[in-house]
Scaffold this motif. Structure first.
Motif, PDB file in Angstrom:
ATOM      1  N   LEU A  53       0.666  -1.184  -0.007  1.00  0.00           N
ATOM      2  CA  LEU A  53       0.111  -0.101  -0.003  1.00  0.00           C
ATOM      3  C   LEU A  53       1.114   1.319  -0.147  1.00  0.00           C
ATOM      4  O   LEU A  53       1.767   1.280   0.671  1.00  0.00           O
ATOM      5  N   ASP A  54       0.653   2.387  -0.853  1.00  0.00           N
ATOM      6  CA  ASP A  54       1.323   3.462  -0.704  1.00  0.00           C
ATOM      7  C   ASP A  54       1.033   4.412   0.398  1.00  0.00           C
ATOM      8  O   ASP A  54      -0.057   4.301   0.871  1.00  0.00           O
ATOM      9  N   PRO A  55       1.996   5.213   0.788  1.00  0.00           N
ATOM     10  CA  PRO A  55       1.740   6.163   1.941  1.00  0.00           C
ATOM     11  C   PRO A  55       1.021   7.067   1.557  1.00  0.00           C
ATOM     12  O   PRO A  55       0.433   7.310   0.293  1.00  0.00           O
ATOM     13  N   ASN A  56       0.435   7.902   2.469  1.00  0.00           N
ATOM     14  CA  ASN A  56      -0.802   8.803   2.240  1.00  0.00           C
ATOM     15  C   ASN A  56      -1.972   8.414   1.703  1.00  0.00           C
ATOM     16  O   ASN A  56      -2.590   8.813   0.645  1.00  0.00           O
ATOM     17  N   SER A  57      -2.332   6.963   1.948  1.00  0.00           N
ATOM     18  CA  SER A  57      -3.550   6.454   1.483  1.00  0.00           C
ATOM     19  C   SER A  57      -4.444   5.962   2.479  1.00  0.00           C
ATOM     20  O   SER A  57      -4.015   5.948   3.771  1.00  0.00           O
ATOM     21  N   ASN A  58      -5.711   5.718   2.080  1.00  0.00           N
ATOM     22  CA  ASN A  58      -6.891   5.567   2.907  1.00  0.00           C
ATOM     23  C   ASN A  58      -7.495   4.260   2.347  1.00  0.00           C
ATOM     24  O   ASN A  58      -7.824   4.054   1.236  1.00  0.00           O
ATOM     25  N   THR A  59      -7.532   3.220   3.653  1.00  0.00           N
ATOM     26  CA  THR A  59      -8.176   2.078   3.236  1.00  0.00           C
ATOM     27  C   THR A  59      -9.322   1.560   3.996  1.00  0.00           C
ATOM     28  O   THR A  59      -9.253   1.737   5.404  1.00  0.00           O
ATOM     29  N   SER A  60     -10.304   1.078   3.671  1.00  0.00           N
ATOM     30  CA  SER A  60     -11.355   0.709   4.364  1.00  0.00           C
ATOM     31  C   SER A  60     -11.714  -0.915   4.119  1.00  0.00           C
ATOM     32  O   SER A  60     -11.798  -1.257   2.856  1.00  0.00           O
ATOM     33  N   ILE A  61     -11.949  -1.700   5.228  1.00  0.00           N
ATOM     34  CA  ILE A  61     -12.175  -3.115   5.284  1.00  0.00           C
ATOM     35  C   ILE A  61     -13.344  -3.459   5.923  1.00  0.00           C
ATOM     36  O   ILE A  61     -13.522  -3.034   7.158  1.00  0.00           O
ATOM     37  N   VAL A  62     -14.126  -4.184   5.153  1.00  0.00           N
ATOM     38  CA  VAL A  62     -15.333  -4.521   5.815  1.00  0.00           C
ATOM     39  C   VAL A  62     -15.606  -5.845   6.104  1.00  0.00           C
ATOM     40  O   VAL A  62     -15.355  -6.903   5.064  1.00  0.00           O
ATOM     41  N   ASP A 113       2.332  -2.585   4.597  1.00  0.00           N
ATOM     42  CA  ASP A 113       1.393  -3.956   4.662  1.00  0.00           C
ATOM     43  C   ASP A 113       0.597  -3.816   5.759  1.00  0.00           C
ATOM     44  O   ASP A 113       0.845  -3.528   6.734  1.00  0.00           O
ATOM     45  N   VAL A 114      -0.592  -4.489   5.613  1.00  0.00           N
ATOM     46  CA  VAL A 114      -1.472  -4.495   6.468  1.00  0.00           C
ATOM     47  C   VAL A 114      -1.864  -6.127   6.822  1.00  0.00           C
ATOM     48  O   VAL A 114      -2.139  -6.545   5.998  1.00  0.00           O
ATOM     49  N   HIS A 115      -1.774  -6.470   8.063  1.00  0.00           N
ATOM     50  CA  HIS A 115      -1.982  -7.898   8.616  1.00  0.00           C
ATOM     51  C   HIS A 115      -3.210  -7.928   9.453  1.00  0.00           C
ATOM     52  O   HIS A 115      -3.052  -7.381  10.536  1.00  0.00           O
ATOM     53  N   ILE A 116      -4.456  -8.428   9.062  1.00  0.00           N
ATOM     54  CA  ILE A 116      -5.723  -8.565   9.757  1.00  0.00           C
ATOM     55  C   ILE A 116      -5.718  -9.963  10.260  1.00  0.00           C
ATOM     56  O   ILE A 116      -5.956 -10.995   9.639  1.00  0.00           O
ATOM     57  N   GLN A 117      -5.778 -10.067  11.850  1.00  0.00           N
ATOM     58  CA  GLN A 117      -5.592 -11.191  12.427  1.00  0.00           C
ATOM     59  C   GLN A 117      -4.436 -12.114  12.077  1.00  0.00           C
ATOM     60  O   GLN A 117      -4.725 -13.238  11.230  1.00  0.00           O
ATOM     61  N   TYR A 118      -3.206 -11.468  12.129  1.00  0.00           N
ATOM     62  CA  TYR A 118      -1.992 -12.414  11.726  1.00  0.00           C
ATOM     63  C   TYR A 118      -1.920 -13.498  12.460  1.00  0.00           C
ATOM     64  O   TYR A 118      -1.973 -13.704  13.502  1.00  0.00           O
ATOM     65  N   TYR A 119      -1.715 -14.754  11.361  1.00  0.00           N
ATOM     66  CA  TYR A 119      -1.634 -15.844  11.990  1.00  0.00           C
ATOM     67  C   TYR A 119      -0.781 -16.979  11.127  1.00  0.00           C
ATOM     68  O   TYR A 119       0.272 -17.354  11.415  1.00  0.00           O
ATOM     69  N   TRP A 120      -1.197 -16.810   9.779  1.00  0.00           N
ATOM     70  CA  TRP A 120      -0.289 -17.571   8.678  1.00  0.00           C
ATOM     71  C   TRP A 120       0.523 -16.681   8.237  1.00  0.00           C
ATOM     72  O   TRP A 120       0.294 -15.816   7.761  1.00  0.00           O
ATOM     73  N   GLN A 121       1.850 -17.243   8.084  1.00  0.00           N
ATOM     74  CA  GLN A 121       2.868 -16.517   7.379  1.00  0.00           C
ATOM     75  C   GLN A 121       2.929 -17.102   5.619  1.00  0.00           C
ATOM     76  O   GLN A 121       3.042 -18.093   5.467  1.00  0.00           O
ATOM     77  N   ALA A 122       2.847 -15.823   5.091  1.00  0.00           N
ATOM     78  CA  ALA A 122       2.857 -16.027   3.388  1.00  0.00           C
ATOM     79  C   ALA A 122       4.285 -16.190   3.114  1.00  0.00           C
ATOM     80  O   ALA A 122       4.935 -15.469   2.663  1.00  0.00           O
ATOM     81  N   LEU A 123       4.767 -17.234   3.245  1.00  0.00           N
ATOM     82  CA  LEU A 123       6.194 -17.638   2.904  1.00  0.00           C
ATOM     83  C   LEU A 123       6.221 -17.977   1.643  1.00  0.00           C
ATOM     84  O   LEU A 123       7.526 -18.102   0.860  1.00  0.00           O
ATOM     85  N   ASN A 124       5.364 -18.804   1.037  1.00  0.00           N
ATOM     86  CA  ASN A 124       5.542 -19.260  -0.291  1.00  0.00           C
ATOM     87  C   ASN A 124       4.362 -18.847  -1.304  1.00  0.00           C
ATOM     88  O   ASN A 124       3.546 -19.518  -1.937  1.00  0.00           O
ATOM     89  N   SER A 125       4.188 -17.440  -1.325  1.00  0.00           N
ATOM     90  CA  SER A 125       2.999 -16.875  -2.036  1.00  0.00           C
ATOM     91  C   SER A 125       3.790 -16.077  -3.344  1.00  0.00           C
ATOM     92  O   SER A 125       4.840 -15.813  -3.160  1.00  0.00           O
ATOM     93  N   SER A 126       2.767 -15.556  -4.061  1.00  0.00           N
ATOM     94  CA  SER A 126       3.398 -14.593  -5.222  1.00  0.00           C
ATOM     95  C   SER A 126       3.676 -13.366  -4.620  1.00  0.00           C
ATOM     96  O   SER A 126       4.290 -12.455  -5.318  1.00  0.00           O
TER      97      SER A 126
END
Length: 318
Positions: A53-62, A113-126
């Protein structure tokens, strides 16, 4: 065909014809500004991660907790080229609003980066993480937000039937869909759950660092790296199937082996006690086979580690 070879043949036939249903499913999207996801049938959405995510940005998660709506709002600002400010607010289903403010100074971070309910590590993702971003970890019940990367959130996790988000910045998405059993492990803060899910991924990630070093060895580096990569693929597969058969689905593995043993013993001629003796002998041979496989895997890994260590020692000045 010997009994050991026969068991190996049946073992690989079982693997070939058995579906490898994952207990955790990664849903990914790249370079987006909005998304809306519903949980796959039989699964629930457990964690959400937004990358780059870029700085000076606004994000809304539902976040839809099966009818109870949580809205997470994240506003970021970056001043003087290094000073980050995060305003995090959460609107709960009863209309109350919780608020957190975080500040951090870092010269290297270009995005966050934003991690919501961080639990699983994305070690082998794109999506690849780096030192050029800043990580914001959030929990929902109650709202918790932190920039630390160790034991980041201790809140009670929720499972969601639907998740959507919009942002003024482009980002990459990873959303984790889990089975009820895996969510129960997360709810109980089972320390082995992420390990068992990601054993193969972690192994691959570690090998990428080893291979990058070995390739720099003058002369034989690229050839040695190719050999190690082949060995890594083999060990990675062994770890994956060991995790699948003996950690995730031990009951299925046990019943399949027992069915082969009993079928082989009782379909052959002989009195009752002869068949019982065949069953006992088959169990002993199965145990010996598993011990031999484990020993072979450990020996292979130790030899590879020794080879890497010898290569490193050879580069040291005399």
């Amino acid at each position: 065909m010997t009994f050991k070879r026969g068991c190996l043949f049946l073992f690989f036939i079982f693997i070939f014809f058995t579906g490898t249903a994952a207990a955790v499913e990664e849903i990914t999207q790249e370079h987006i500004k909005s998304f809306s996801l519903e949980a796959p049938e039989g699964l629930s959405l457990s964690g959400v991660e937004l990358y780059n995510l870029d700085p000076n940005s606004n994000t809304s998660i539902v976040l839809n907790n099966y009818g109870e709506i949580y809205t997470l709002q994240i506003n970021s600002t970056k001043n003087w080229g290094f000073w980050w400010n995060f305003d995090v607010s959460l609107t709960t289903p009863n209309g109350s609003i919780e608020h957190k403010t975080l500040k951090s100074g870092t010269l290297t971070a270009l995005n966050y980066d934003v991690h919501i309910q961080y639990y699983w590590q994305a070690l082998n993702s794109s999506v690849e993480t780096s030192y050029f971003d800043i990580d914001l970890y959030t929990g929902i019940l109650p709202l918790e937000a932190t920039l630390q990367d160790y034991n980041p959130t201790k809140t009670t996790p929720l499972q969601f039937s639907q998740v959507s988000a919009t942002s003024t910045s482009y980002y990459d998405l990873i959303c984790y869909a889990v089975t009820p059993e895996e969510f129960e492990k997360q709810l109980n803060n089972d320390p082995l759950a992420p390990l068992t899910e990601l054993t193969g991924d972690f192994f691959s990630w570690s090998w990428s660092m080893i291979l990058s070093f070995v390739e720099k060895i003058p002369g034989v580096g690229p050839y040695l790296a190719s050999v190690l990569e082949i060995a890594a693929i083999t060990i990675d597969s062994i770890i994956f199937y060991f995790d699948l058969l003996f950690i995730e689905y031990p009951e299925t593995t046990f019943l399949t082996i027992e069915s082969f043993i009993l079928g082989s013993a009782f379909c052959r001629r002989g009195n009752f006690w002869t068949k019982i003796n065949r069953v006992c002998n088959a169990h002993v041979k199965i145990i010996e086979l598993f011990i031999n496989l484990v020993e072979a895997g450990v020996n292979m890994m130790s030899k590879i580690i020794s080879a890497v260590a010898d290569a490193i020692n050879a580069l040291k000045p005399i």
